[in-house]
Structure formats: structure tokens, C-alpha cells
Design an enzyme around this catalytic site. Structure first.
Site, PDB file in Angstrom:
ATOM      1  CG  ASN A 226      -0.225  -0.090   2.512  1.00 49.27           C
ATOM      2  OD1 ASN A 226       0.508   0.820   2.857  1.00 49.27           O
ATOM      3  ND2 ASN A 226      -0.396  -1.197   3.241  1.00 49.27           N
ATOM      4  CB  ALA A 293       2.698  -0.861  10.644  1.00 46.11           C
ATOM      5  CG  ASP A 297      -6.865  -5.262   6.133  1.00 40.10           C
ATOM      6  OD1 ASP A 297      -6.247  -5.034   7.196  1.00 40.10           O
ATOM      7  OD2 ASP A 297      -7.670  -4.462   5.618  1.00 40.10           O
ATOM      8  CG  ASP A 324      -5.086  -6.672  14.624  1.00 39.88           C
ATOM      9  OD1 ASP A 324      -4.176  -6.064  15.234  1.00 39.88           O
ATOM     10  OD2 ASP A 324      -6.123  -6.120  14.225  1.00 39.88           O
ATOM     11  CB  ILE A 325       0.929  -6.628  14.477  1.00 40.94           C
ATOM     12  CG1 ILE A 325       1.299  -7.436  13.223  1.00 40.94           C
ATOM     13  CG2 ILE A 325       2.154  -6.386  15.355  1.00 40.94           C
ATOM     14  CD1 ILE A 325       2.029  -6.666  12.164  1.00 40.94           C
ATOM     15  CE  LYS A 355     -10.622   0.098  13.148  1.00 42.01           C
ATOM     16  NZ  LYS A 355     -10.126   0.894  12.070  1.00 42.01           N
TER      17      LYS A 355
HETATM   18  O1  C5P Z   1      -8.203  -2.716  12.174  1.00 41.56           O
HETATM   19  P1  C5P Z   1      -7.453  -1.578  11.623  1.00 41.56           P
HETATM   20  O2  C5P Z   1      -6.505  -1.965  10.521  1.00 41.56           O
HETATM   21  O3  C5P Z   1      -8.281  -0.397  11.263  1.00 41.56           O
HETATM   22  O4  C5P Z   1      -6.567  -1.089  12.886  1.00 41.56           O
HETATM   23  C1  C5P Z   1      -5.605  -0.123  12.778  1.00 41.56           C
HETATM   24  C2  C5P Z   1      -4.588  -0.258  13.884  1.00 41.56           C
HETATM   25  O5  C5P Z   1      -4.212  -1.628  14.082  1.00 41.56           O
HETATM   26  C3  C5P Z   1      -3.304   0.434  13.560  1.00 41.56           C
HETATM   27  O6  C5P Z   1      -2.718   0.858  14.772  1.00 41.56           O
HETATM   28  C4  C5P Z   1      -2.483  -0.647  12.869  1.00 41.56           C
HETATM   29  O7  C5P Z   1      -1.088  -0.380  12.906  1.00 41.56           O
HETATM   30  C5  C5P Z   1      -2.864  -1.855  13.665  1.00 41.56           C
HETATM   31  N1  C5P Z   1      -2.856  -3.122  12.894  1.00 41.56           N
HETATM   32  C6  C5P Z   1      -1.957  -4.120  13.179  1.00 41.56           C
HETATM   33  N2  C5P Z   1      -2.012  -5.301  12.493  1.00 41.56           N
HETATM   34  C7  C5P Z   1      -2.925  -5.498  11.524  1.00 41.56           C
HETATM   35  C8  C5P Z   1      -3.856  -4.496  11.217  1.00 41.56           C
HETATM   36  C9  C5P Z   1      -3.808  -3.308  11.910  1.00 41.56           C
HETATM   37  O8  C5P Z   1      -1.104  -3.921  14.058  1.00 41.56           O
HETATM   38  N3  C5P Z   1      -2.945  -6.648  10.875  1.00 41.56           N
END
Ligand code: C5P
Length: 418
Positions: A226, A293, A297, A324-325, A355
Site C-alpha cells: 500500500n 504500520a 489485511d 492483527d499485530i 477498535k
Molecule cells: O483494524 P485496523 O486496521 O483499522 O486497525 C488499525 C490499527 O491496528 C493500527 O494501529 C495498525 O497499525 C494496527 N494493525 C496491526 N495489524 C494489523 C492491522 C492493523 O497492528 N494486521
């Protein structure tokens, strides 16, 4: 019910920032770099007045520095032109910061002894300003125990030293003793000035920041990614460092930004690599985790081991969800203070709060990405920050500002909340 928005009071984190610099130049071939440094300091907004020792004037002329700074250069301890003939006291009072670059072995020795037989050494005794010293000399001289003893003494006395670089020297030797390049000296000075002006609200804290995009391989030459540039995460890394934190910056994809000085950078490509680096940091004692970051997805289910050939008219890529980190770290390391980011185009408050709860966060910074003037790739941002209910804190609005300024305000909010 809409939240009560409270703007952040800048006086919570800022004190007066140094703006007047006395630049001391001593005798060494690296003196020519001081001319460039003087120029860079002025460009960066500092007022600069120069003191040159007798030795410095053998290498470059006062006229060069006068032309570059627009101020007469000071060379004499007893100066009939100075009001009351005490130039050293006037300069010592005027300075917010004294920088000596290059500092010769002779100057180091004389400062370490507290001598006051020329203008520069006398100003150093007479000033209450911080003094930064950038030594430069032949590598054999730099390694001499007498020089190292003086460096230690100066450090004990409260002088701030910038280590010399290693490399090929003007004399033909190779080793430590080179004056860092003027741009690097400026970065040191700016970092020092910023640090001095900020309340050290994260002193000694271990902070991990994820930044930039992730890169998910399709085959050895192609990938899904992205447009994230990592600017917000890198600005936060600097801001955390400037208030005393030890920062690990996990940069995804191919972030092209320079690593902020003093920050430990870990480069990764994919979301899975980023997760592993985040777990490593959590296990190494991370206390605050900030996720900026833009993690992809989805990733390809099976990245092709060889380059995919264009034999078919259509092709389908099977994708699987990435971990989801942020959620993984918050659920598995509950003691860490967790900060997330959210980019929304509508119902900002509702989604942000969703969230905050789902990812078990302490704080979430939310920006409206439907606005063209902020966010991705831009140097500016604007955010609304929400806190977990347990903190009983109202949301805070951070008005549009540079990412550096937004980062500083976010760090203040973190410091006030932990
Ligand atoms: O769920 P969403 O992507 O909107 O959430 C955004 C937040 O979650 C950001 O802080 C992003 O860095 C973190 N994130 C993550 N790992 C993912 C997706 C989002 O750490 N796979």
C-alpha cells in the site's frame, strides 16, 4: 452523546527552546567544516556568533565566518569594541548553547583544566549555557590516554561530547578522529536542543513502534502493498527519543526514510515478519507499543516459488487474512501500554471506540482519511485521540499540524497517561 474535546496545552511539554548559539572553532583541518555548520545552523533558525582561536585562524579566516553569519567574529579575550571591554561576559550571557567544532586536543586539555587564557575557554567558564564539544584530531592523538582522560574529565564536568567519526583522515591515517559531517553535527545539535526543551516524560521507557506498509509476496518479483510512507511512525520514533525513551522502530515494506539518530531500526517485509519482530520486542521488555504500520489485511495464501508466467488471460489469487499485530501484542502482553491508530472516513468516534475495545488498547489516535490535506504521504496530520474508559479521560483533538508536532503532542498524551 458527543465527547468533550479538550485541546492540548503546549505548556505541558514545552519550555523555552535554545536559539542563540556561540560556535567555537579551534585549530584543525576540520575547521573548514565549521563554516558549513555555521551556515546550516543559521538556515535551521539559530542566531550564530563565532569565536575563533588563534589556531583556527591558521586554517580559515574570520572573514569567511563573518560573511556566513552576518556577525563580526570574536577572536580576542580583551576586546575594546565590546561594551565595558568584557566580550567574554557578553557572549557567555548571550549564548543559549555553546558548540565547539572542531575541538582540538589542545582545547580539550585546556577546558579540562579550567584554563581561561583565551576568549573561548573563558566563555566556557563564564556561561551557564550547555556546551557541546565535537573533538577532531589525528587518530593516534585521539587514542592517546591523556586525550581520553581529558574527554572523561570534560564529560564528568557536564560538557556534552559528540564522538568523532572513523575513516580516512586528512593526514592519510585511517581511524577514529574525524569531525562528523556538518549535517550530522546539525542533527546532534537539533536533537540536543529539542531534548533540553522537552519534559522527559518517557525517560528510560522502552518503546516499540511499527511503521510503514507491509509487503506480501506474490512471487519472487511481485508483491501486494500500500501507499503508506512510514512518516508518522518515524516522527513518533524521534518524538519518543526526544523525551528520553529507548526506541525500537519496526519498519515494514521498503520505507525509504533515514533512521532517526539513536533509534534501533528493525527492517521487515511482511506482516508475519512484523509480528515476529513485535513479539521479540515485547519479550525484550517493551513497555509502550505504538502501532502506526499500515499492515496489509490479506496476504497470498501460497506465494509462488518461481516467477508466475502470463500464460492465462485471467488469474485468481487466493488470499488469507494477516495476523492483527496490535491485537496479538495487547492480548498476550497485557502489561504493555498499547497505542493504536485508526484511519476512518465516517463515524470516526464509533469506529475508534470499537477498535479501542476490540484490540484492548489504552489509547487510539484517529484521523479522517476522507480529508485530502492530511494523512497518507502528507507531511501534516490532524487527529482525535480517545482513551480506554478506565482512564476516564475526555477525547483530545490535535489540530492540523506537521507530523513532527502531532507526534510530540501524542507523546505528551502518552506520558500524561501511563
Ligand atoms: O483494524 P485496523 O486496521 O483499522 O486497525 C488499525 C490499527 O491496528 C493500527 O494501529 C495498525 O497499525 C494496527 N494493525 C496491526 N495489524 C494489523 C492491522 C492493523 O497492528 N494486521
Amino acid at each position: 452523546m458527543s465527547p468533550i474535546f479538550t485541546p492540548l496545552d503546549p505548556s505541558q511539554h514545552l519550555t523555552k527552546q535554545a536559539s542563540n548559539i556561540v560556535l567555537g572553532i579551534t585549530g584543525g583541518i576540520a575547521a573548514y567544516k565549521a563554516a558549513i555548520l555555521a551556515r546550516l545552523l543559521i538556515k535551521a533558525g539559530f542566531a550564530v556568533r563565532v569565536i575563533m582561536t588563534q589556531g583556527a585562524q591558521q586554517f580559515i579566516t574570520p572573514l569567511t565566518l563573518q560573511a556566513l553569519t552576518g556577525n563580526a567574529v570574536h577572536t580576542e579575550l580583551l576586546d575594546t569594541a565590546a561594551e565595558a571591554g568584557m566580550g567574554h561576559i557578553e557572549l557567555a550571557k548571550w549564548a543559549d548553547l555553546v558548540v565547539i567544532a572542531p575541538a582540538s586536543a589542545n582545547t580539550l586539555a585546556r577546558l579540562a583544566m579550567g584554563m581561561a587564557d583565551d576568549l573561548l575557554s573563558t566563555v566556557c567558564l563564564a556561561t551557564t549555557a550547555n556546551v557541546i564539544i565535537a573533538p577532531a584530531m589525528n587518530q593516534q592523538m585521539w587514542a592517546h590516554p591523556a586525550v581520553q582522560l581529558n574527554v572523561q574529565t570534560l564529560s564528568d564536568l557536564g560538557y556534552h561530547l559528540i564522538d568523532p567519526d572513523s575513516g580516512v583522515q586528512a593526514c592519510g591515517d585511517t581511524g577514529a578522529g574525524r569531525l562528523p559531517e556538518p549535517e550530522a553535527l546539525l542533527e546532534h545539535i537539533e536533537q540536543f536542543v529539542t531534548q533540553q526543551s522537552l519534559v522527559q516524560c518517557l525517560a528510560g521507557k522502552q518503546v516499540t513502534i511499527t511503521a510503514g506498509p507491509t509487503v506480501e509476496a506474490i512471487d519472487p518479483v511481485r508483491f501486494l502493498s500500500n501507499h503508506s510512507t512510514g512518516k508518522m511512525g518515524f516522527a513518533l520514533a524521534k518524538a519518543c527519543r526526544d523525551v528520553g525513551a529507548q526506541v525500537t522502530l519496526i519498519a515494514g515494506g521498503k520505507v525509504a526514510l533515514p533512521t532517526p539518530m539513536g533509534v534501533q531500526r528493525v527492517d521487515v517485509l511482511s506482516a508475519e515478519d512484523m509480528l515476529q519482530a513485535a513479539i521479540d520486542a515485547a519479550q525484550a521488555g517493551c513497555e509502550i507499543f505504538i502501532a502506526t504500520a499500515a499492515v496489509a489485511d490479506y496476504r497470498t495464501r501460497d506465494a509462488a516459488p518461481q516467477k508466475i508466467k502470463k500464460t492465462q488471460d485471467t488469474m485468481t489469487l487466493a488470499l488469507v487474512k494477516n495476523p492483527d499485530i496490535l491485537a496479538h501484542i495487547s492480548h498476550n502482553y497485557p502489561a504493555i501500554f498499547m497505542v493504536g491508530f485508526a484511519a476512518e472516513t465516517q463515524d470516526v468516534e464509533k469506529y475508534a471506540k470499537g477498535k479501542l475495545a476490540a484490540k484492548k488498547l489504552d489509547m487510539i489516535a484517529c484521523n479522517d482519511v476522507s480529508r485530502k490535506d492530511i494523512g497518507f504521504a502528507s507531511d501534516e496530520n490532524a487527529m482525535t485521540v480517545y482513551f480506554a474508559a478506565a482512564y476516564q479521560k475526555a477525547a483530545v483533538v490535535l489540530d492540523k499540524a506537521s507530523k513532527a508536532a502531532i507526534a510530540q503532542q501524542l507523546v505528551t498524551l502518552i506520558g500524561n497517561t501511563i
